[in-house]
Scaffold this motif. Sequence first.
Motif, PDB file in Angstrom:
ATOM      1  N   ALA A 110       0.856  -1.189   0.000  1.00 32.82           N
ATOM      2  CA  ALA A 110       0.000   0.000   0.000  1.00 32.82           C
ATOM      3  C   ALA A 110       0.892   1.239   0.000  1.00 32.82           C
ATOM      4  O   ALA A 110       1.769   1.379   0.846  1.00 32.82           O
ATOM      5  N   ILE A 111       0.660   2.128  -0.961  1.00 31.24           N
ATOM      6  CA  ILE A 111       1.394   3.395  -0.995  1.00 31.24           C
ATOM      7  C   ILE A 111       0.455   4.571  -0.740  1.00 31.24           C
ATOM      8  O   ILE A 111       0.887   5.713  -0.711  1.00 31.24           O
ATOM      9  N   GLY A 112      -0.822   4.281  -0.528  1.00 37.70           N
ATOM     10  CA  GLY A 112      -1.812   5.308  -0.233  1.00 37.70           C
ATOM     11  C   GLY A 112      -3.180   4.668  -0.156  1.00 37.70           C
ATOM     12  O   GLY A 112      -3.333   3.471  -0.410  1.00 37.70           O
ATOM     13  N   TYR A 172     -10.528   2.218  -0.183  1.00 35.42           N
ATOM     14  CA  TYR A 172      -9.693   2.165  -1.370  1.00 35.42           C
ATOM     15  C   TYR A 172      -8.233   2.047  -0.933  1.00 35.42           C
ATOM     16  O   TYR A 172      -7.842   2.643   0.068  1.00 35.42           O
ATOM     17  N   VAL A 173      -7.454   1.305  -1.675  1.00 34.32           N
ATOM     18  CA  VAL A 173      -6.006   1.243  -1.419  1.00 34.32           C
ATOM     19  C   VAL A 173      -5.283   1.401  -2.750  1.00 34.32           C
ATOM     20  O   VAL A 173      -5.724   0.869  -3.777  1.00 34.32           O
ATOM     21  N   ILE A 174      -4.225   2.166  -2.729  1.00 35.19           N
ATOM     22  CA  ILE A 174      -3.359   2.334  -3.902  1.00 35.19           C
ATOM     23  C   ILE A 174      -2.181   1.404  -3.680  1.00 35.19           C
ATOM     24  O   ILE A 174      -1.460   1.537  -2.678  1.00 35.19           O
ATOM     25  N   CYS A 175      -1.983   0.472  -4.594  1.00 35.78           N
ATOM     26  CA  CYS A 175      -0.965  -0.553  -4.446  1.00 35.78           C
ATOM     27  C   CYS A 175       0.102  -0.425  -5.535  1.00 35.78           C
ATOM     28  O   CYS A 175      -0.169   0.088  -6.622  1.00 35.78           O
ATOM     29  N   ALA A 176       1.290  -0.899  -5.224  1.00 32.13           N
ATOM     30  CA  ALA A 176       2.369  -0.923  -6.210  1.00 32.13           C
ATOM     31  C   ALA A 176       3.419  -1.919  -5.769  1.00 32.13           C
ATOM     32  O   ALA A 176       3.504  -2.292  -4.588  1.00 32.13           O
ATOM     33  N   ASN A 177       4.220  -2.339  -6.725  1.00 33.16           N
ATOM     34  CA  ASN A 177       5.424  -3.103  -6.416  1.00 33.16           C
ATOM     35  C   ASN A 177       6.454  -2.081  -5.987  1.00 33.16           C
ATOM     36  O   ASN A 177       6.722  -1.131  -6.707  1.00 33.16           O
ATOM     37  N   VAL A 178       7.000  -2.229  -4.807  1.00 32.48           N
ATOM     38  CA  VAL A 178       7.936  -1.248  -4.282  1.00 32.48           C
ATOM     39  C   VAL A 178       9.291  -1.916  -4.128  1.00 32.48           C
ATOM     40  O   VAL A 178       9.422  -2.944  -3.469  1.00 32.48           O
TER      41      VAL A 178
END
Length: 123
Positions: free
Chosen positions: A73-75, A116-122
């Motif tokens: 989760a980035i936001g 809501y969740v903002i996801c990414a490969n970090v």
Amino acid sequence: MRLNTLTTVALATLVGCAGLTAATALPAAASTPPTAVTSTAADFTGYQIVKLPNANVPNFTRRAVKCPAGKRAIGGGAEAQGNRAILVGSFPTEDASGWYGIGRQDGYSDVGISVYVICANVT
């Protein structure tokens, strides 16, 4: 000659608000111009928004939405829905794999919450 100075308390407040440390925020001497603070940027790929649709839950119940496996989760955010609904909390899960939403509704025992969740490969 007029000098612009800050007291230690004011300086500590400014540094704390900016999330910086005195070592990186201040020049070595008053006559030395500040230097740029360098940082390494994280690499974000696979950006994705995941939504937990609105559902009525008892007041103050946490609703959680998780990122797909391997993503972080980035936001995120949440929405309280209903007559006199109030969003009480919106924050990341303890392990940064998702997002929580909490709400309440005055005069009712339940509230509609979507998360809501903002996801990414970090990396």
